[in-house]
Write a protein that holds these residues in place. Structure first.
Motif, PDB file in Angstrom:
ATOM      1  N   PRO A  71       0.810  -1.224   0.000  1.00  0.00           N
ATOM      2  CA  PRO A  71       0.000   0.000   0.000  1.00  0.00           C
ATOM      3  C   PRO A  71       0.838   1.268   0.000  1.00  0.00           C
ATOM      4  O   PRO A  71       1.930   1.331   0.580  1.00  0.00           O
ATOM      5  N   ASP A  72       0.297   2.279  -0.647  1.00  0.00           N
ATOM      6  CA  ASP A  72       0.905   3.594  -0.660  1.00  0.00           C
ATOM      7  C   ASP A  72       0.412   4.364   0.567  1.00  0.00           C
ATOM      8  O   ASP A  72      -0.480   3.921   1.292  1.00  0.00           O
ATOM      9  N   ASN A  73       0.994   5.515   0.809  1.00  0.00           N
ATOM     10  CA  ASN A  73       0.523   6.401   1.875  1.00  0.00           C
ATOM     11  C   ASN A  73       0.531   7.837   1.348  1.00  0.00           C
ATOM     12  O   ASN A  73       1.223   8.709   1.838  1.00  0.00           O
ATOM     13  N   TYR A  74      -0.267   8.050   0.299  1.00  0.00           N
ATOM     14  CA  TYR A  74      -0.250   9.316  -0.424  1.00  0.00           C
ATOM     15  C   TYR A  74      -0.898  10.413   0.421  1.00  0.00           C
ATOM     16  O   TYR A  74      -1.961  10.211   1.033  1.00  0.00           O
ATOM     17  N   ASP A  75      -0.268  11.592   0.451  1.00  0.00           N
ATOM     18  CA  ASP A  75      -0.790  12.692   1.263  1.00  0.00           C
ATOM     19  C   ASP A  75      -1.586  13.715   0.464  1.00  0.00           C
ATOM     20  O   ASP A  75      -2.061  14.712   1.014  1.00  0.00           O
TER      21      ASP A  75
END
Length: 635
Positions: free
Chosen positions: A467-471
């Protein structure tokens, strides 16, 4: 339309020569007008013709399911609108968001999806609209294919997105006025029907003469319709692809309120119109005035959407044919204008050819694109007509893009691999399932289900592997097209001078992209409200009302049928009222300011003309100075 655009350019702070104004109406369109635009743009010729065909074929369940298949998706799009305001407030298209977050490959894939959607919409609009024009007037169908889009392109080029909204408002007035006319005629003044009770009697007899297979007692007045339920499932699936993949629905000015109102208002159009003309056609099939008397419409005529024209011709004669022709023409022009603006915003000129293109250059390229696409629309419709191609199968390709588009602005853990795998593999699996289904079990009605479901599952599964953790900081940084780094200095000066001169008459405030948008907590509340609203509407429209009557095998009594028709009439009257009046109430100050400035200019010019001798009996036109004072000159 061209006159209104000229007045706007000269007497308001907006000018279509600005790229931000041309592509997004300066993000200043208020919810009422956006709602009106959604109702108008989402009312295709197919909305009117196919909802009537569904009523003629399945009974009362047909127009209900058709309305449900397009309205709840618009309401749900309100949640996406809240997320866009929160995470990509400066974006003009969903493609911009994909490009910033996932890069070039994903952007190209979804650009292809966007163009396929526009091709489907434009083809459906022109083929259905031109066929109706040909059937009612005898006009050459190939001429109609080209003349319709080229005429629409003229005012779109001159006025941009705001012109399409204003045109949508005028079209909506005509649309609802004609719907009201047919309703009053069918249920009130027509000698052939004239009342709801008489309609009930005729439909009861029609169920005896031509019963509906799969309906309770073969009746047209029951929600227990096996074919109607299958049609409803197909309409729901295709509706998701039609809303979420269509750039014409993605309005930068759109708010959650606008989409919620738009979904609620649009539902009444196919429900009321289809219930009126579609059921009238079935009720009047034993009338000597019916075009195919003593036989019902043939399957070919029914599939061509001729139920509504047949009923209109019996109820109102030539006037009914003219009214239906006008409302279909309005539907085609409204939806086609939205698609032309959508195409001009999809074009990747600035993305790949000239990243530093100025706003003036972008507007010029948009003009070229609109003109070229209008001509291509005629060519595309001609190809479809000659080759006899059904566009329905393209919905299988579009449905796998729906969930990835939603998750792009919604889910921070979405990854590039998940997006691409879900959209591409989902399309492949959807095509395979459709071909196998048509081969083995005639699975055409569920053609979009496999791609839709597998796309979502694959997208989520692949994303959760890593998973990504895009802000969302990158998407929140998307700039307006007329930002200072991309604009001509001279254009900026002129725009600033015009804005300064009009400050006294207009409430000039910063746009959403020029100031911080609503705080995250406030937008989160808006999102939750949209979620509750769309969920409640979905439960009522899809589950509680239709399925409770479906499983109970209930056949409408005369009293309940009267109540059903009364609800559709009240709903469509309420929809028309706030679709037409709400934009006026929201913008009366701006309209008053424009009229004030226009009146001031008229009085100034007339005073100057009188001072030059017009009022003292001298020959006014003979003087070049007086000639320049003519009203034609300054208008």
């Amino acid at each position: 339309m061209l006159c209104l655009t000229a007045v706007q350019s000269n007497f308001s702070r907006f000018t279509p020569s600005s790229s931000e104004e041309f592509t997004s109406a300066s993000r200043s369109v208020k919810p009422g007008l956006v709602c009106c635009g959604i109702v108008s743009a989402w009312t295709w010729s197919a909305t009117l013709l196919q909802s009537s065909t569904a009523a003629y074929t399945f009974g009362v369940s047909g127009p209900w399911w058709y309305g449900a298949g397009g309205s709840i998706q618009v309401a749900m799009f309100g949640m996406v609108a809240a997320k866009v305001k929160m995470n990509a407030n400066g974006a003009h298209t969903f493609l911009e968001i994909v490009k910033v977050r996932f890069g070039t490959t994903a952007h190209i894939v979804f650009t292809v999806y966007a163009f396929i959607c526009v091709l489907v919409v434009c083809g459906s609009l022109l083929v259905g609209g031109a066929s109706t024009v040909n059937a009612l007037t005898g006009m050459n169908i190939f001429a109609a294919y080209f003349l319709l889009p080229i005429g629409i392109a003229v005012y779109v080029v001159f006025g941009g997105l705001r012109a399409t909204f204003i045109c949508d408002w005028t079209h909506t007035i005509i649309l609802f006025a004609i719907i009201y006319t047919f309703i009053f005629r069918a249920y009130g003044t027509s000698s052939e029907i004239g009342s709801v009770a008489r309609m009930y009697e005729l439909l009861t007899q029609a169920a005896i003469d031509v019963p509906v297979p799969g309906n309770a007692n073969g009746s047209y007045m029951t929600m227990k319709s096996n074919q109607g339920l299958v049609f409803g499932a197909s309409a729901l699936l295709s509706g998701f692809a039609g809303v979420f993949c269509d750039q014409g629905i993605f309005h930068p000015s759109g708010t959650t309120k606008a989409y919620m109102l738009g979904g609620l208002a649009w539902f009444a159009v196919p429900w009321a119109f289809g219930s009126c003309l579609g059921l009238s056609a079935r009720a009047l099939q034993s009338n000597p005035l019916f075009p195919t008397y003593p036989f019902p419409l043939s399957p070919e005529q029914t599939s061509a959407g001729l139920a509504a024209p047949a009923a209109a011709a019996v109820l109102m004669g030539k006037g009914g044919a003219v009214a239906l022709l006008l409302v279909v023409f309005m539907a085609v022009t409204s939806a086609a204008s939205a698609e032309l603006i959508a195409v001009s915003s999809i074009v990747i000129y600035r993305t790949y050819w000239r990243p530093q293109a100025t706003g003036t250059e972008i507007v010029r390229v948009s003009h070229y694109t609109i003109c070229a696409w209008a001509i291509w629309m005629g060519c595309w419709a001609t190809i479809l007509h000659i080759a006899n191609i059904d566009l329905g199968w393209l919905g299988i390709v579009l449905s796998p893009a729906v969930i990835p588009i939603i998750l792009t602005v919604w889910w921070s853990k979405l990854t590039r691999a998940g997006l691409l795998c879900g959209s591409i593999i989902g399309a492949i699996l959807g095509m395979l399932a459709w071909m196998i289904g048509c081969w083995k079990i005639n699975g055409e009605h569920f053609r979009g289900l496999t791609g839709f479901m597998f796309s979502g599952l694959i997208t989520v599964f692949v994303s959760l592997l890593k998973p990504d953790n895009y802000d969302f900081e990158g998407t929140r940084a998307i700039a307006m097209l007329d930002s200072s780094e991309n604009n001509d200095p001279d254009s900026d000066v002129a725009s600033g001078e015009k804005r300064e001169n009009l400050t006294s008459d207009f409430e000039v405030g910063p746009t959403d992209a020029q100031e911080d948008p609503l705080c995250h907590d406030a937008l989160q509340k808006v999102f939750r409200r949209a979620a509750w609203y769309s969920s409640a509407m979905s439960v009522i429209v899809i589950l509680i009302v239709p399925l409770s009557m479906f499983f109970s095998h209930y056949v409408f009594s005369e009293r309940f049928y009267t109540f059903w028709i009364a609800c559709s009439i009240v709903w469509v009257f309420m929809s028309g009222t706030f679709s037409v009046l709400l934009p006026l109430l929201e913008s009366w100050k701006e309209m008053a300011a424009i009229l004030k400035r226009l009146g001031g200019l008229v009085s100034t010019k007339l005073s100057g003309c009188q001072a030059s001798g017009f009022g003292s009996g001298r020959n006014y036109i003979s003087s070049p100075l007086n000639a320049r004072c003519s009203i034609l000159h300054f208008l």
